[in-house]
Write a protein that holds these residues in place. Sequence first.
Motif, PDB file in Angstrom:
ATOM      1  N   SER A  92       0.811  -1.220   0.000  1.00 17.95           N
ATOM      2  CA  SER A  92       0.000   0.000   0.000  1.00 17.95           C
ATOM      3  C   SER A  92       0.841   1.264   0.000  1.00 17.95           C
ATOM      4  N   PHE A  93       1.854   1.305   0.860  1.00 20.67           N
ATOM      5  CA  PHE A  93       2.539   2.580   1.105  1.00 20.67           C
ATOM      6  C   PHE A  93       4.042   2.543   0.805  1.00 20.67           C
ATOM      7  N   GLY A  94       4.583   1.377   0.424  1.00 15.13           N
ATOM      8  CA  GLY A  94       6.011   1.302   0.135  1.00 15.13           C
ATOM      9  C   GLY A  94       6.420   2.200  -1.024  1.00 15.13           C
ATOM     10  N   GLY A  95       5.510   2.338  -1.998  1.00 16.95           N
ATOM     11  CA  GLY A  95       5.823   3.180  -3.145  1.00 16.95           C
ATOM     12  C   GLY A  95       5.916   4.649  -2.802  1.00 16.95           C
ATOM     13  N   PHE A  96       5.284   5.077  -1.709  1.00 19.75           N
ATOM     14  CA  PHE A  96       5.382   6.469  -1.285  1.00 19.75           C
ATOM     15  C   PHE A  96       6.710   6.717  -0.559  1.00 19.75           C
ATOM     16  N   VAL A  97       7.217   5.676   0.114  1.00 20.30           N
ATOM     17  CA  VAL A  97       8.485   5.812   0.833  1.00 20.30           C
ATOM     18  C   VAL A  97       9.652   5.724  -0.147  1.00 20.30           C
ATOM     19  N   VAL A  98       9.653   4.666  -0.957  1.00 22.67           N
ATOM     20  CA  VAL A  98      10.667   4.499  -2.008  1.00 22.67           C
ATOM     21  C   VAL A  98       9.918   4.298  -3.323  1.00 22.67           C
ATOM     22  N   PRO A  99       9.779   5.323  -4.127  1.00 19.73           N
ATOM     23  CA  PRO A  99       8.975   5.231  -5.350  1.00 19.73           C
ATOM     24  C   PRO A  99       9.349   4.025  -6.214  1.00 19.73           C
ATOM     25  N   ILE A 100       8.333   3.364  -6.697  1.00 15.24           N
ATOM     26  CA  ILE A 100       8.414   2.201  -7.590  1.00 15.24           C
ATOM     27  C   ILE A 100       9.021   0.991  -6.867  1.00 15.24           C
ATOM     28  N   VAL A 101      10.224   1.129  -6.336  1.00 15.35           N
ATOM     29  CA  VAL A 101      10.893  -0.004  -5.682  1.00 15.35           C
ATOM     30  C   VAL A 101      10.085  -0.494  -4.490  1.00 15.35           C
ATOM     31  N   GLY A 102       9.556   0.451  -3.704  1.00 14.46           N
ATOM     32  CA  GLY A 102       8.771   0.064  -2.533  1.00 14.46           C
ATOM     33  C   GLY A 102       7.551  -0.748  -2.907  1.00 14.46           C
ATOM     34  N   TRP A 103       6.900  -0.369  -4.024  1.00 10.14           N
ATOM     35  CA  TRP A 103       5.721  -1.117  -4.462  1.00 10.14           C
ATOM     36  C   TRP A 103       6.119  -2.524  -4.906  1.00 10.14           C
ATOM     37  N   PHE A 104       7.230  -2.643  -5.642  1.00  5.20           N
ATOM     38  CA  PHE A 104       7.673  -3.967  -6.099  1.00  5.20           C
ATOM     39  C   PHE A 104       8.042  -4.858  -4.916  1.00  5.20           C
ATOM     40  N   VAL A 105       8.653  -4.282  -3.893  1.00  6.78           N
ATOM     41  CA  VAL A 105       8.969  -5.063  -2.687  1.00  6.78           C
ATOM     42  C   VAL A 105       7.676  -5.572  -2.047  1.00  6.78           C
ATOM     43  N   GLY A 106       6.681  -4.705  -1.936  1.00 11.48           N
ATOM     44  CA  GLY A 106       5.401  -5.123  -1.377  1.00 11.48           C
ATOM     45  C   GLY A 106       4.751  -6.213  -2.206  1.00 11.48           C
ATOM     46  N   ALA A 107       4.842  -6.114  -3.530  1.00 12.23           N
ATOM     47  CA  ALA A 107       4.260  -7.131  -4.404  1.00 12.23           C
ATOM     48  C   ALA A 107       4.938  -8.487  -4.192  1.00 12.23           C
ATOM     49  N   VAL A 108       6.258  -8.480  -4.026  1.00 11.82           N
ATOM     50  CA  VAL A 108       6.983  -9.730  -3.792  1.00 11.82           C
ATOM     51  C   VAL A 108       6.587 -10.341  -2.450  1.00 11.82           C
ATOM     52  N   LEU A 109       6.488  -9.505  -1.416  1.00 10.75           N
ATOM     53  CA  LEU A 109       6.114 -10.016  -0.092  1.00 10.75           C
ATOM     54  C   LEU A 109       4.704 -10.598  -0.107  1.00 10.75           C
ATOM     55  N   VAL A 110       3.794  -9.922  -0.783  1.00  5.84           N
ATOM     56  CA  VAL A 110       2.416 -10.426  -0.875  1.00  5.84           C
ATOM     57  C   VAL A 110       2.395 -11.765  -1.603  1.00  5.84           C
ATOM     58  N   SER A 111       3.161 -11.892  -2.672  1.00 11.69           N
ATOM     59  CA  SER A 111       3.191 -13.143  -3.428  1.00 11.69           C
ATOM     60  C   SER A 111       3.766 -14.299  -2.599  1.00 11.69           C
ATOM     61  N   LEU A 112       4.632 -13.991  -1.632  1.00 18.77           N
ATOM     62  CA  LEU A 112       5.238 -15.038  -0.799  1.00 18.77           C
ATOM     63  C   LEU A 112       4.310 -15.507   0.318  1.00 18.77           C
ATOM     64  N   SER A 113       3.399 -14.658   0.747  1.00 18.02           N
ATOM     65  CA  SER A 113       2.517 -15.023   1.857  1.00 18.02           C
ATOM     66  C   SER A 113       1.560 -16.133   1.443  1.00 18.02           C
ATOM     67  N   SER A 114       1.322 -17.069   2.343  1.00 19.06           N
ATOM     68  CA  SER A 114       0.413 -18.189   2.063  1.00 19.06           C
ATOM     69  C   SER A 114      -0.991 -17.960   2.615  1.00 19.06           C
TER      70      SER A 114
END
Length: 217
Positions: A102-124
């Motif tokens: 949700s908010f990673g992209g506001f802290v680190v533009p683009i990279v923060g969103w991609f990090v969040g997307a990877v973490l969401v994909s890893l969660s079961s």
Amino acid sequence: MTRTTANSMRDDYLARLDEAMRGLPHGVAADIRGGIAEELEGLDPAATTERIVRLGDPEAIAKEAHQAQSADGVTPASAVPVPRIAATSTRGFAIAAALTLSFGGFVVPIVGWFVGAVLVSLSSLWKTGEKVVAIVVPFVLCALSGILVSAMGFSSWTSTGDSSSGDTGSGGALEGVNPLVPAWYDLIWYGAMILGVVLIPLSGLWLLWRLRGRAGR
């Protein structure tokens, strides 16, 4: 009905576990049963099934406990092989992943969103379809909006250039055009930006809402 089904699955698994642990000391069997019952408490049927698969067959759990008892003579509770939960199956990990999306992209533009997307994909704790909706849909809508706006802006620029070249005899400027008033394609561009700013945080918050009542610690 859903809760009744989950409870029935849990009770059946615990009954099989009790049967498999008949030869263990009462204290050891009670510790193992209590820990596993806590793992299965409050889950919906899908999460209960997933957790039971992760715990494994009751016979295998009882066999490991018997082997530990044979090796040590007495099996303390700390020596009982209790299945460990992967970090990606915990609620804390899922919450952190959704907030990063949700908010990673506001802290680190683009990279923060991609990090969040990877973490969401890893969660079961989310289904594949939920992950696709949260990650892909906002990205696709923003990308399509950007392409559409670029195409419209180019089309408007070319038409403006043609009109300007045809009016060179009157000073080369378009009459009645106020440069301080946004053009229609500017409004669409701003709308697309707002859509991206709103959709991405909402996707993570939606995942948090879907997390209600699911497994994890």
